[in-house]
Structure formats: structure tokens, C-alpha cells
Design an enzyme around this catalytic site. Structure first.
Site, PDB file in Angstrom:
ATOM      1  N   ARG A 161      -5.057  42.352  -3.247  1.00 57.04           N
ATOM      2  CA  ARG A 161      -5.949  42.553  -2.112  1.00 57.04           C
ATOM      3  C   ARG A 161      -6.600  43.918  -2.307  1.00 57.04           C
ATOM      4  NH1 ARG A 161      -1.030  40.586   0.041  1.00 57.04           N
ATOM      5  NH2 ARG A 161      -1.262  38.558   1.100  1.00 57.04           N
ATOM      6  N   LYS A 184       1.338  42.289   2.651  1.00 57.26           N
ATOM      7  CA  LYS A 184       1.367  42.006   4.088  1.00 57.26           C
ATOM      8  C   LYS A 184       2.805  41.823   4.560  1.00 57.26           C
ATOM      9  CE  LYS A 184      -3.163  39.869   4.787  1.00 57.26           C
ATOM     10  NZ  LYS A 184      -3.867  38.640   5.228  1.00 57.26           N
ATOM     11  N   HIS A 252     -12.583  39.954  -1.968  1.00 58.63           N
ATOM     12  CA  HIS A 252     -11.505  38.980  -1.788  1.00 58.63           C
ATOM     13  C   HIS A 252     -11.722  37.749  -2.667  1.00 58.63           C
ATOM     14  CE1 HIS A 252      -7.842  38.712   0.451  1.00 58.63           C
ATOM     15  NE2 HIS A 252      -8.074  37.481   0.846  1.00 58.63           N
ATOM     16  N   ARG A 255      -9.894  37.836  -5.891  1.00 59.74           N
ATOM     17  CA  ARG A 255      -8.488  37.430  -5.764  1.00 59.74           C
ATOM     18  C   ARG A 255      -8.374  35.907  -5.765  1.00 59.74           C
ATOM     19  NH1 ARG A 255      -3.288  38.641  -3.363  1.00 59.74           N
ATOM     20  NH2 ARG A 255      -2.977  37.508  -1.400  1.00 59.74           N
ATOM     21  N   HIS A 278       1.980  35.248  -1.111  1.00 60.30           N
ATOM     22  CA  HIS A 278       1.795  34.347   0.018  1.00 60.30           C
ATOM     23  C   HIS A 278       3.146  33.895   0.565  1.00 60.30           C
ATOM     24  CE1 HIS A 278      -2.499  33.043  -1.306  1.00 60.30           C
ATOM     25  NE2 HIS A 278      -2.504  34.107  -0.553  1.00 60.30           N
ATOM     26  N   TYR A 287      -6.337  28.883  -1.571  1.00 56.40           N
ATOM     27  CA  TYR A 287      -6.979  29.868  -2.421  1.00 56.40           C
ATOM     28  C   TYR A 287      -7.536  29.272  -3.694  1.00 56.40           C
ATOM     29  CZ  TYR A 287      -6.118  34.425  -0.320  1.00 56.40           C
ATOM     30  OH  TYR A 287      -6.173  35.540   0.464  1.00 56.40           O
TER      31      TYR A 287
END
Length: 307
Positions: A161, A184, A252, A255, A278, A287
Site C-alpha cells: 500500500r 492494516k 493502488h 498493488r 488481506h 484484487y
């Protein structure tokens, strides 16, 4: 915008100037805001049959809002575009109501149209490489060009990211064969580092005019502070315009491209999930720009119960 009253036109211009100055909105965003709110004000003039000064604009009703949305939809505007237009109108009205002292409930209570979120759009492999090459040409100084190439290479080559790439510090260089990334939810993962990414970062470090202290940001702005994500976003905006790529070609998207190209090359979906950080496999599927058949092929080949 000839149908808009001088007072409304002046108010719109002042709001746009505020968006530019306070929110650092891009020229593209300002142009979209101007068009969307301008179209709304023009419609209200025609809908009401008279020029709409600031007082009439403060008296817009729920019925007026419904009429505008119906009119906009009749022009074959999709739900996503209508939601964007409504968001711009609401933002303008919040500002106008505070300035003029009226209650903007009718506008602010208007519901956004429902739409299905689009899946991410990765770039193909040639476009991803072209993006990295073209980003390099946007900068006026060699070290800045090297910096931007290094950041975008990390996004594409490691699936980071942008916040993760810009979170690297002087302690992380020279890059090892793998990076420990805190993503995250403070979830930690190990990410392999490709030779191309190592080389790009090493070149940037060599050219960077600022010292690489262990506790300072690896990627610096031109004044020496931590690099803002907006700088990379702007560089990619300029590059995609030169390349004729769509607006979805963002940091993004690099990615997304990392994940898709790995899967297309035969990578395991579960392993790619781990590389991206994830929490769920369904997010990783979203994705990757591959059809269901391709995903099922991977499952058939790798799932313990397959065969």
C-alpha cells in the site's frame, strides 16, 4: 453557466477557491466540482423558471432535489456519477448554508443512489512498466525522479500500500531480501523484495540529498520532510495522461496489478493473500482481474481436497 445568477456564480467560485486552498483539491477535481454544481444551479434556474439568487437557493425543497436527480438520470448518467454529483452539491450547500445562515436539510437529506462497487482495475504488464518509466520523467531533479520510481516500484514489485511504502525508514535500507511490513489492523507480514525494487531504492538513497537517519522517513519531500502520498498520486496522474491510461491507474492500481500478474503467472491465491496482508481470501479475489474459471483452476491445482 450563463443561466446562473451573479451571486450564485460568485458563491460557487469562492467555494471552489476554498476547496483548492484548504483541501488541496486537484485541478481535475475542481473542474468536476465546477461542472457538477454549475449544472445543478442551471437546472434549478430552469426548473423554477427564474434566476436563482442565494435566497431562492436556500429554499430548495426535497421535491426540487428529486426533480434534479430524475432529470440527471434521464441524461443516461449512471448511479456512480450521480452519487459524485450529489456529493459535490452537498459539499457546496454545507459551505453556503454556514455562510448564509440557512438550514440545508432538503439537500443534505437527499439519499445517495445505490450502486455496485467496481472491482479494482489493474494495469497490464506493459502498462505497469510504462507507468514506472513515465513517472521518472515527471520530476525536474534526478533524485526526485529516482524517489518516485522507487516508490512506484515498491507498490508494483512488492504489492505494498502507498502508506506502507512511505512508512519505511532509514533503518530499512539497504533493503534486505524481505521486508517486515506492519499493515492494516497492525497485522504484520513478510514481503519478498525483488532485485528491481532493491536497485530502485538503492539508486534513490545514493542520490537523495538528505541523510538517511534510522528513525526518519526513507522517502523525503523536496524540503526534507516525509513524502506526502499526494505527490506520488500527482506524478501518476500526469504519467497516466501521457500514456492515455484511465483514471483508475492510481498508486493502488499498482498493488492490484502485482496481485493479478502473480496469479496469472500461476501463483497460489492463498500465498498472494498473505503477501497482500488481506484478512480474507474474498478480498484477494476482488484484487485479481481474472475470471472465475482461472480462480477455479488454481483451486483445483492447489486445494488439499482437489482430485
Amino acid at each position: 453557466m450563463s443561466l446562473i445568477s451573479p451571486a450564485a456564480r460568485d458563491a460557487l467560485q469562492r467555494w471552489l477557491e476554498g476547496q483548492k486552498a484548504l483541501n488541496d483539491a486537484s485541478d481535475h477535481t475542481i473542474a468536476a466540482y465546477s461542472r457538477d454544481v454549475g449544472d445543478f444551479l442551471t437546472f434549478m434556474t430552469e426548473h423554477k423558471g427564474q434566476t436563482q439568487g442565494l435566497t431562492p437557493l436556500s429554499q430548495i425543497t426535497v421535491s426540487d432535489m428529486r426533480a434534479w436527480m430524475a432529470f440527471t438520470r434521464s441524461g443516461k448518467v449512471g448511479s456512480r456519477s450521480l452519487a459524485r454529483k450529489l456529493s459535490a452539491v452537498k459539499s457546496f450547500y454545507r459551505w453556503l448554508a454556514e455562510r448564509e445562515g440557512f438550514e440545508p436539510t432538503a439537500v443534505l437529506s437527499t439519499r445517495m443512489p445505490k450502486f455496485t462497487a467496481k472491482l479494482p482495475r489493474p494495469l497490464d504488464e506493459d502498462a505497469a512498466r510504462d507507468m514506472i518509466d513515465t513517472v521518472e520523467m515527471q520530476a525536474g531533479e534526478d533524485w526526485v525522479a529516482a524517489r518516485d520510481v522507487a516508490v512506484v516500484t515498491l507498490l508494483y514489485g512488492c504489492g505494498l500500500r502507498i502508506s506502507e511504502a512511505l512508512g519505511l525508514t532509514g533503518r530499512d535500507v539497504p533493503l534486505a531480501d524481505s521486508l517486515r511490513i506492519l499493515g492494516k489492523g497492525n497485522k504484520e507480514r513478510m514481503v519478498p523484495v525483488l532485485p528491481a525494487a532493491k536497485a530502485a531504492v538503492a539508486r534513490y538513497v545514493r542520490l537523495c540529498p538528505f541523510p538517511m537517519d534510522p528513525d526518519t522517513a526513507l522517502f523525503r519531500g523536496v524540503r526534507g520532510g516525509a513524502l506526502s502520498p499526494r505527490i506520488i498520486q500527482k506524478g501518476m496522474e500526469q504519467a497516466r495522461m501521457q500514456l492515455g491510461l484511465p483514471a483508475t491507474a492510481t498508486p493502488h492500481a499498482m498493488r492490484h496489478s502485482f496481485a493479478t500478474h502473480l496469479l496469472n503467472a500461476g501463483g497460489d491465491l492463498r500465498a498472494i493473500q498473505e503477501l497482500l496482508g488481506h484478512a480474507s481470501l474474498s478480498t484477494t479475489q476482488a484484487y485479481t482481474a481474472v475470471d472465475l474459471t482461472r480462480i477455479l483452476e488454481v483451486y483445483d491445482r492447489t486445494h488439499p481436497k482437489a482430485g
